[in-house]
Write an enzyme that holds these catalytic residues in place. Structure first.
Site, PDB file in Angstrom:
ATOM      1  N   THR A 132      10.198  -4.653  -7.618  1.00 30.77           N
ATOM      2  CA  THR A 132       8.937  -5.264  -8.020  1.00 30.77           C
ATOM      3  C   THR A 132       8.581  -5.027  -9.479  1.00 30.77           C
ATOM      4  OG1 THR A 132       8.141  -4.941  -5.766  1.00 30.77           O
ATOM      5  CG2 THR A 132       6.490  -5.437  -7.436  1.00 30.77           C
ATOM      6  N   ALA A 136       6.957 -10.166 -10.919  1.00 27.84           N
ATOM      7  CA  ALA A 136       7.901 -10.439  -9.835  1.00 27.84           C
ATOM      8  C   ALA A 136       7.540  -9.609  -8.618  1.00 27.84           C
ATOM      9  CB  ALA A 136       9.325 -10.129 -10.286  1.00 27.84           C
ATOM     10  N   ILE A 163       6.930   1.412  -7.043  1.00 27.93           N
ATOM     11  CA  ILE A 163       8.212   1.894  -6.544  1.00 27.93           C
ATOM     12  C   ILE A 163       8.014   3.164  -5.716  1.00 27.93           C
ATOM     13  CG2 ILE A 163      10.552   2.578  -7.155  1.00 27.93           C
ATOM     14  CD1 ILE A 163       9.712  -0.379  -7.820  1.00 27.93           C
ATOM     15  N   GLY A 348     -19.163   6.438  14.959  1.00 30.98           N
ATOM     16  CA  GLY A 348     -19.427   7.070  13.665  1.00 30.98           C
ATOM     17  C   GLY A 348     -18.368   8.078  13.281  1.00 30.98           C
ATOM     18  N   GLU A 371       7.102  -5.312   1.298  1.00 31.00           N
ATOM     19  CA  GLU A 371       8.311  -5.928   1.878  1.00 31.00           C
ATOM     20  C   GLU A 371       8.069  -7.391   2.220  1.00 31.00           C
ATOM     21  OE1 GLU A 371      12.199  -4.500   2.103  1.00 31.00           O
ATOM     22  OE2 GLU A 371      10.326  -3.512   1.557  1.00 31.00           O
TER      23      GLU A 371
END
Length: 388
Positions: A132, A136, A163, A348, A371
């Site tokens: 990533t 991208a 990452i 709660g 993913e």
């Protein structure tokens, strides 16, 4: 719990698999789960948990025997991911990321690469998958990291974000574009970057909603010199390797989400049987029984489908991308739904840190995003029905 217990028995693990799962469950109960709240609160990397898993030699279950491993079935691997993730989602994804990053090396690396690099992982080293970038995400073709050949080396320049294991990994499966190929798809290539490579820097560590014990980092590569011997396949093979690898990593993420869903469901059952309101246990109210019935049915389907996809991998079936998408989509949606209902069940208290319900809710959300976002998986599935 009879429905889920029946499913568990139907898996039919052999004696060796059962022994491994018993040991993983022991470590999950005695080490990982007791550490989970501390890891989440402090954002400390759970080295104690990692060491406990390494003492079991757990990386060996996906590394070939000739490189120090003790390979087991992919279906067993998925179950281990779920057991660890049920105890601590952060630890679950740390361990699963070793597989995500190193499976392509196992599958597509040459004999020299495997012999040189895989023993580190089998001995307990950490892996990372670096795809990533800011440009991208779901569209990998937008990456700008470049690989420039320079004699026997490759110069790497660029950056990555989000990452997992980014600051702790020993080996990084790194994707970038080959400088001598213009086509944005055909240029994608992949190599192994080793820890300590000059020019490699961990720029920052993200502060996240959940998975606080799992490092998520931004990385930079300033003309890192990587031996060409670390290139997987040929220049331009990266996209094919990436797409094939996702067929293995997406069910793994589904198994991780399944672990979170299991945890939330068990907490709902336990709390519902214990908590009394208006003279009745929470689970004595029909509305709550209906909620649990629906969730149990959905969990049973996710359990079965995840096992089914694991079986496809074990059979050597490569064309199972759609099945992997179904697993990832359904398991992650259920994890989020289950966690939300778990908080609601606890009232709660569910909104406070007295119980782990609120942590499960925070941990569940990312499973719908990483993913491949679930919107992307719905698009992949929907597009498959369009006549060519």
């Amino acid at each position: 719990m009879k429905l889920l217990e029946q499913l568990a028995r139907a898996r039919g693990w052999n004696e060796e698999e059962r022994l491994i799962l018993d040991q993983v469950q022991r470590v999950a109960d005695e080490v990982i789960a007791p550490n989970a709240e501390h890891v989440d609160r402090t954002s400390e990397f759970p080295w104690e948990n990692v060491r406990a898993l390494n003492e079991l030699g757990l990386n060996a279950v996906f590394v070939p025997e000739e490189y120090g491993g003790m390979p087991m079935s992919y279906r067993l691997y998925l179950e281990i991911v779920s057991v660890i993730s049920e105890a601590c989602a952060s630890t679950g994804i740390i361990w699963a990321t070793n597989f995500h990053g190193m499976k392509p090396l196992i599958q597509y690396g040459n004999d020299e690469q495997r012999a040189r690099l895989l023993p580190r992982i089998a001995e307990g080293g950490l892996g990372a998958l670096a795809i990533t970038e800011s440009t991208a995400g779901s569209d990998a073709t937008g990456m700008r990291t470049t690989f420039t050949p320079d004699g026997d080396d490759i110069l790497v320049k660029g950056s990555k974000i989000f990452i997992s294991n980014g600051d702790v990994a020993d080996l990084y499966l790194l994707f970038g574009k080959w400088s001598e190929i213009e086509d944005p798809k055909k240029s994608i290539s992949v190599l192994i970057l080793e820890k300590g490579t000059p020019g490699f820097e961990v720029v920052s560590k993200e502060h996240k909603m959940g998975h606080n014990g799992s490092s998520t980092c931004a990385l930079s590569f300033d003309n890192c010199r990587v031996p060409r011997a670390n290139l997987l396949g040929a220049p331009g093979d990266g996209l094919a390797i990436l797409l094939a690898s996702l067929n293995k990593s997406r069910p793994s993420v589904a198994a991780h989400a399944r672990g979170i869903a299991r945890a939330a469901f068990k907490d709902m059952v336990a709390y519902g049987n214990d908590r009394v309101q208006g003279g009745k246990r929470v689970l004595d109210f029909q509305a709550n029984q209906f909620t649990l019935a629906d969730l149990a049915a959905e969990l049973a389907m996710v359990e079965h489908w995840t096992d089914y996809v694991g079986g496809l991998v074990d059979q050597g079936i490569e064309d199972m991308g759609l099945e992997a998408s179904v697993a990832k989509l359904r398991a992650s949606d259920l994890a989020m739904k289950m966690a939300i209902e778990c908080v609601q069940f606890h009232g709660g208290y569910g909104y406070c840190q007295d119980y782990r319900a609120e942590r499960l809710m925070r941990d569940a959300k990312i499973t719908q995003i990483w993913e491949g976002t679930n919107q992307i998986h719905r698009q992949l599935l929907g597009r498959s029905f369009v006549a060519k």
